[in-house]
Design an enzyme around this catalytic site. Structure first.
Site, PDB file in Angstrom:
ATOM      1  N   GLY A   1      65.602  66.950  34.952  1.00  0.00           N
ATOM      2  CA  GLY A   1      66.782  67.307  34.180  1.00  0.00           C
ATOM      3  C   GLY A   1      67.162  66.194  33.226  1.00  0.00           C
ATOM      4  O   GLY A   1      66.489  65.157  33.141  1.00  0.00           O
ATOM      5  N   CYS A   2      68.267  66.369  32.521  1.00  0.00           N
ATOM      6  CA  CYS A   2      68.681  65.364  31.543  1.00  0.00           C
ATOM      7  C   CYS A   2      69.151  64.070  32.207  1.00  0.00           C
ATOM      8  O   CYS A   2      69.196  63.023  31.570  1.00  0.00           O
ATOM      9  CB  CYS A   2      69.769  65.923  30.634  1.00  0.00           C
ATOM     10  SG  CYS A   2      71.264  66.412  31.491  1.00  0.00           S
TER      11      CYS A   2
END
Length: 385
Positions: free
Chosen positions: A359-360
């Site tokens: 994910g980010c």
């Protein structure tokens, strides 16, 4: 009468008043400086020494080559030899003739690592990087747990009563976080900082380094060393360290010498700040605080926690077949990157389909939304969250 003379007279009367109040005259702290070995030449050491003399916070003791300007200071002469200077420095520290020393290179024993100090560019905050050189342990995750204790010791020695701690988002960060939470739950006084990113958390990202989101940033020594160089020399293009207080004091269990490290590329401003850092540590009783903090951490199970990190297998090799594939739209964050695939298999083992992803904010596990609560419980039971 000049301002400098006024300040000197004021300091004399303040010291006299203190001695009359306490019934004894406090001996002035002495901090050493080894002057040989800089890539920038002896003139850098001269500039730093003269700046310290003007500040008049403590007595500066020089160790090294015979140079004309050394006559203005207490000076122990050596040949241009780091080994000889290091031996003399140790002798002066162990005898109590100096209470700290700044040097360009020193071989600390295994179990000792250094805590650097920088000024963060966003808000001008002081931040301790734990650690920047040395080796607290040959096992990375154990080293980072010990580095946390060392960072707290440095910050407390410099007057921060309850320093906040953040863990840099590097390999092992989540494992270290779990270990520190266990130490905290067992009674060790540990205050965590908070990432300024929207999702928060105890694990810090690059933005947090620039902001100084915690007083102490925990990382491995190699990463910390790189960070020190970036913080110190970014404004000069890397050729000359202009900012910060150097790579800091060597700290470890039962280690008592106040030896602070600078780089061969450290400019005069950094040398001055390193000397002031060594003075703060001496004044703040570094060795005593180190002994106290390690005793408190041991009472909270530090040795057992570190023992589990050392003995824990790094990879779980058991092969598990995945359940029937499902659509995965929910994310579970906070898994250590080195344990991500093992965590996925732990869910497979209880018939929850999962996939790994990034994910980010870091590694994530992807699952069907109907399984989110059950998956989190299983991951917590297996100590992945």
């Amino acid at each position: 009468m000049s301002d400098q003379v006024k300040q000197t007279v004021k300091k004399v009367f303040e010291d006299l008043a203190t001695s009359l109040e306490t019934g004894r005259m406090e001996a002035k702290i002495k901090i050493g400086l080894t002057i040989d070995g800089s890539e920038l030449g002896l003139d850098v050491m001269k500039q730093a020494a003269l700046a310290i003399k003007q500040k008049n916070l403590f007595d500066l003791v020089l160790i090294g080559s015979d140079v004309e300007w050394a006559a203005d200071f207490e000076h122990f002469s050596t040949t241009d030899c780091q080994k000889e200077a290091a031996e003399l420095m140790e002798e002066l520290l162990d005898s109590g003739k100096i209470q700290g020393c700044v040097t360009l290179h020193y071989n600390f024993p295994i179990g000792v690592s250094t805590v650097g100090k920088v000024i963060t560019p966003a808000l001008g905050r002081e931040m301790y990087i734990a650690t920047t050189t040395g080796t607290a342990s040959g096992v990375r995750n154990e080293a980072m747990v010990l580095n946390t204790i060392n960072g707290i010791i440095a910050a407390k020695s410099c007057g921060i009563k309850q320093p906040t701690v953040g863990i840099l988002n590097v390999e092992g960060a989540k494992i270290v976080e779990r270990s520190l939470l266990a130490l905290q739950e067992n009674g060790y006084e540990l205050a965590f900082g908070e990432s300024k990113r929207e999702d928060g958390g105890k694990v810090l990202r690059g933005n947090d380094l620039l902001l100084g989101s915690a007083d102490v940033v925990v990382c491995d020594s190699l990463t910390g060393n790189i960070l020190m160089k970036l913080f110190s020399a970014y404004s000069s293009g890397g050729t000359y360290e202009t900012l910060g207080a150097g790579y800091g004091p060597g700290i470890g269990r039962n280690y008592a010498r106040n030896i602070c490290i600078i780089s061969r590329a450290s400019g005069a401003p950094v040398v001055v700040k390193a000397l002031e850092y060594a003075y703060e540590l001496a004044k703040g009783k570094l060795a005593k605080i180190s002994q106290t903090e390690y005793q408190k951490a041991d009472q909270a199970g530090l040795k057992q926690i570190c023992g589990e990190l050392v003995s824990a297998p790094s990879v779980k090799t058991k092969e598990i077949e995945p359940p029937v594939k499902e659509i995965v739209t929910s994310e579970i964050a906070g898994i250590e990157i080195m344990e991500l695939e093992d965590a996925v298999k732990a869910l497979w083992a209880v018939d929850i389909y999962a996939e790994s992803g990034m994910g980010c904010t870091g590694p994530i596990i992807l699952i069907n939304e109907k399984n989110e609560s059950a998956a989190q419980e299983e991951l917590k039971k297996a100590n992945y969250l």
